[in-house]
Structure formats: structure tokens, C-alpha cells
Design a protein around this motif. Structure first.
Motif, PDB file in Angstrom:
ATOM      1  N   GLU A 149      47.346  46.766  31.000  1.00  0.00           N
ATOM      2  CA  GLU A 149      46.538  47.319  32.087  1.00  0.00           C
ATOM      3  C   GLU A 149      45.285  47.990  31.557  1.00  0.00           C
ATOM      4  O   GLU A 149      44.196  47.817  32.088  1.00  0.00           O
ATOM      5  CB  GLU A 149      47.364  48.322  32.883  1.00  0.00           C
ATOM      6  CG  GLU A 149      46.617  48.879  34.075  1.00  0.00           C
ATOM      7  CD  GLU A 149      47.468  49.820  34.894  1.00  0.00           C
ATOM      8  OE1 GLU A 149      47.038  50.962  35.108  1.00  0.00           O
ATOM      9  OE2 GLU A 149      48.562  49.402  35.296  1.00  0.00           O
ATOM     10  N   LYS A 200      42.815  45.330  30.462  1.00  0.00           N
ATOM     11  CA  LYS A 200      42.210  44.667  31.611  1.00  0.00           C
ATOM     12  C   LYS A 200      41.104  45.537  32.200  1.00  0.00           C
ATOM     13  O   LYS A 200      40.018  45.056  32.478  1.00  0.00           O
ATOM     14  CB  LYS A 200      43.266  44.381  32.673  1.00  0.00           C
ATOM     15  CG  LYS A 200      42.703  43.709  33.900  1.00  0.00           C
ATOM     16  CD  LYS A 200      43.768  43.467  34.939  1.00  0.00           C
ATOM     17  CE  LYS A 200      43.148  42.862  36.181  1.00  0.00           C
ATOM     18  NZ  LYS A 200      44.079  42.821  37.288  1.00  0.00           N
ATOM     19  N   ASN A 201      41.364  46.829  32.373  1.00  0.00           N
ATOM     20  CA  ASN A 201      40.362  47.725  32.940  1.00  0.00           C
ATOM     21  C   ASN A 201      39.122  47.801  32.058  1.00  0.00           C
ATOM     22  O   ASN A 201      38.013  47.854  32.555  1.00  0.00           O
ATOM     23  CB  ASN A 201      40.939  49.119  33.160  1.00  0.00           C
ATOM     24  CG  ASN A 201      41.926  49.154  34.303  1.00  0.00           C
ATOM     25  OD1 ASN A 201      41.915  48.291  35.165  1.00  0.00           O
ATOM     26  ND2 ASN A 201      42.786  50.142  34.298  1.00  0.00           N
ATOM     27  N   GLU A 202      39.299  47.823  30.739  1.00  0.00           N
ATOM     28  CA  GLU A 202      38.160  47.893  29.839  1.00  0.00           C
ATOM     29  C   GLU A 202      37.336  46.616  29.902  1.00  0.00           C
ATOM     30  O   GLU A 202      36.124  46.659  29.821  1.00  0.00           O
ATOM     31  CB  GLU A 202      38.630  48.165  28.409  1.00  0.00           C
ATOM     32  CG  GLU A 202      39.132  49.575  28.230  1.00  0.00           C
ATOM     33  CD  GLU A 202      39.663  49.829  26.847  1.00  0.00           C
ATOM     34  OE1 GLU A 202      39.605  48.925  26.005  1.00  0.00           O
ATOM     35  OE2 GLU A 202      40.151  50.937  26.617  1.00  0.00           O
ATOM     36  N   VAL A 203      37.974  45.473  30.068  1.00  0.00           N
ATOM     37  CA  VAL A 203      37.259  44.206  30.121  1.00  0.00           C
ATOM     38  C   VAL A 203      36.388  44.140  31.367  1.00  0.00           C
ATOM     39  O   VAL A 203      35.293  43.610  31.337  1.00  0.00           O
ATOM     40  CB  VAL A 203      38.260  43.022  30.088  1.00  0.00           C
ATOM     41  CG1 VAL A 203      37.568  41.708  30.376  1.00  0.00           C
ATOM     42  CG2 VAL A 203      38.967  42.974  28.749  1.00  0.00           C
ATOM     43  N   GLU A 204      36.842  44.729  32.452  1.00  0.00           N
ATOM     44  CA  GLU A 204      36.138  44.636  33.726  1.00  0.00           C
ATOM     45  C   GLU A 204      35.067  45.715  33.903  1.00  0.00           C
ATOM     46  O   GLU A 204      34.403  45.756  34.910  1.00  0.00           O
ATOM     47  CB  GLU A 204      37.146  44.725  34.871  1.00  0.00           C
ATOM     48  CG  GLU A 204      38.100  43.561  34.890  1.00  0.00           C
ATOM     49  CD  GLU A 204      39.177  43.715  35.942  1.00  0.00           C
ATOM     50  OE1 GLU A 204      39.164  44.720  36.681  1.00  0.00           O
ATOM     51  OE2 GLU A 204      40.020  42.825  36.018  1.00  0.00           O
ATOM     52  N   ARG A 205      34.895  46.581  32.956  1.00  0.00           N
ATOM     53  CA  ARG A 205      33.954  47.688  33.100  1.00  0.00           C
ATOM     54  C   ARG A 205      32.513  47.217  32.884  1.00  0.00           C
ATOM     55  O   ARG A 205      32.261  46.279  32.157  1.00  0.00           O
ATOM     56  CB  ARG A 205      34.336  48.814  32.144  1.00  0.00           C
ATOM     57  CG  ARG A 205      35.744  49.340  32.485  1.00  0.00           C
ATOM     58  CD  ARG A 205      36.211  50.428  31.621  1.00  0.00           C
ATOM     59  NE  ARG A 205      35.402  51.634  31.674  1.00  0.00           N
ATOM     60  CZ  ARG A 205      35.407  52.527  32.679  1.00  0.00           C
ATOM     61  NH1 ARG A 205      36.182  52.330  33.704  1.00  0.00           N
ATOM     62  NH2 ARG A 205      34.648  53.599  32.629  1.00  0.00           N
ATOM     63  N   ASP A 206      31.575  47.898  33.557  1.00  0.00           N
ATOM     64  CA  ASP A 206      30.165  47.551  33.426  1.00  0.00           C
ATOM     65  C   ASP A 206      29.340  48.834  33.303  1.00  0.00           C
ATOM     66  O   ASP A 206      29.886  49.917  33.188  1.00  0.00           O
ATOM     67  CB  ASP A 206      29.693  46.682  34.603  1.00  0.00           C
ATOM     68  CG  ASP A 206      29.863  47.353  35.958  1.00  0.00           C
ATOM     69  OD1 ASP A 206      29.919  48.607  36.021  1.00  0.00           O
ATOM     70  OD2 ASP A 206      29.945  46.633  36.961  1.00  0.00           O
ATOM     71  N   ASP A 233      30.180  51.687  35.551  1.00  0.00           N
ATOM     72  CA  ASP A 233      31.348  52.453  35.112  1.00  0.00           C
ATOM     73  C   ASP A 233      30.942  53.468  34.053  1.00  0.00           C
ATOM     74  O   ASP A 233      31.448  54.596  34.041  1.00  0.00           O
ATOM     75  CB  ASP A 233      32.442  51.530  34.555  1.00  0.00           C
ATOM     76  CG  ASP A 233      33.005  50.611  35.620  1.00  0.00           C
ATOM     77  OD1 ASP A 233      33.427  51.112  36.674  1.00  0.00           O
ATOM     78  OD2 ASP A 233      33.013  49.389  35.388  1.00  0.00           O
ATOM     79  N   THR A 239      33.955  52.832  26.753  1.00  0.00           N
ATOM     80  CA  THR A 239      33.129  52.039  27.665  1.00  0.00           C
ATOM     81  C   THR A 239      31.771  51.762  27.033  1.00  0.00           C
ATOM     82  O   THR A 239      31.285  50.629  27.041  1.00  0.00           O
ATOM     83  CB  THR A 239      32.944  52.774  29.009  1.00  0.00           C
ATOM     84  OG1 THR A 239      34.222  52.993  29.605  1.00  0.00           O
ATOM     85  CG2 THR A 239      32.061  51.973  29.961  1.00  0.00           C
ATOM     86  N   GLU A 266      29.295  43.843  23.955  1.00  0.00           N
ATOM     87  CA  GLU A 266      29.122  42.695  24.842  1.00  0.00           C
ATOM     88  C   GLU A 266      27.650  42.424  25.170  1.00  0.00           C
ATOM     89  O   GLU A 266      27.343  41.487  25.893  1.00  0.00           O
ATOM     90  CB  GLU A 266      29.926  42.900  26.112  1.00  0.00           C
ATOM     91  CG  GLU A 266      31.421  42.883  25.883  1.00  0.00           C
ATOM     92  CD  GLU A 266      32.217  43.124  27.140  1.00  0.00           C
ATOM     93  OE1 GLU A 266      31.620  43.348  28.223  1.00  0.00           O
ATOM     94  OE2 GLU A 266      33.462  43.102  27.045  1.00  0.00           O
ATOM     95  N   LYS A 283      25.688  44.171  27.046  1.00  0.00           N
ATOM     96  CA  LYS A 283      25.353  44.527  28.426  1.00  0.00           C
ATOM     97  C   LYS A 283      24.363  45.684  28.484  1.00  0.00           C
ATOM     98  O   LYS A 283      23.700  45.889  29.487  1.00  0.00           O
ATOM     99  CB  LYS A 283      26.614  44.870  29.215  1.00  0.00           C
ATOM    100  CG  LYS A 283      27.499  43.644  29.417  1.00  0.00           C
ATOM    101  CD  LYS A 283      28.709  43.989  30.244  1.00  0.00           C
ATOM    102  CE  LYS A 283      29.564  42.757  30.472  1.00  0.00           C
ATOM    103  NZ  LYS A 283      30.785  43.103  31.214  1.00  0.00           N
TER     104      LYS A 283
END
Length: 69
Positions: free
Chosen positions: A4, A7-13, A16, A58, A65, A67
Motif C-alpha cells: 500500500e 502504491k501511494n508513493e507511485v501515484e504521488r505528484d 502531493d 515524495t 521521475e 517530474k
């Protein structure tokens, strides 16, 4: 890390990241509140250690990545 958390770290932008920064900015207000309520500042320290760890993770992830620069 559990699934979990990963998953949360992968979806962060970057939004966040902004929210994580704003959450950490509350530290001075929380210190004042805890002192007024007679709270255990050690608990507050652990709580903010977690917040700052999340913020840093984050930030590192977004840089890795590409970003944010």
C-alpha cells in the motif's frame, strides 16, 4: 515498505508535494496547541518525523521521475 505504501508513493505528484509541505508548516501551531493542552511533545516529534519523512520521500521520488527539476 508494504504494498500500500509503495502504491501511494507511485501515484504521488507535485500537488502531493505541495500538500506535504503545507502539512509540515503546521508544526508551530501544533507545538503551541500541544503545550496548552499538556500534551506529550515526544508524540508530536514522532508525528512530525513521519510527516517530514513523507515529504522528503515524495520530493526524492518526483526528482527521480523527472517530474520536478
Amino acid at each position: 515498505m508494504n504494498g500500500e505504501t509503495q502504491k501511494n508513493e507511485v501515484e504521488r505528484d507535485r500537488f502531493d508535494l505541495e500538500q506535504d509541505i503545507l502539512e509540515c508548516w503546521k508544526v508551530t501551531n501544533d507545538i503551541k496547541f500541544f503545550e496548552e493542552q499538556g500534551g506529550d511533545l515526544n508524540v508530536l516529534c514522532k508525528y512530525y518525523d513521519q510527516k517530514f519523512d513523507r515529504l522528503w520521500n515524495t520530493f526524492e521520488m518526483l526528482i527521480k521521475e523527472g517530474k520536478i527539476l
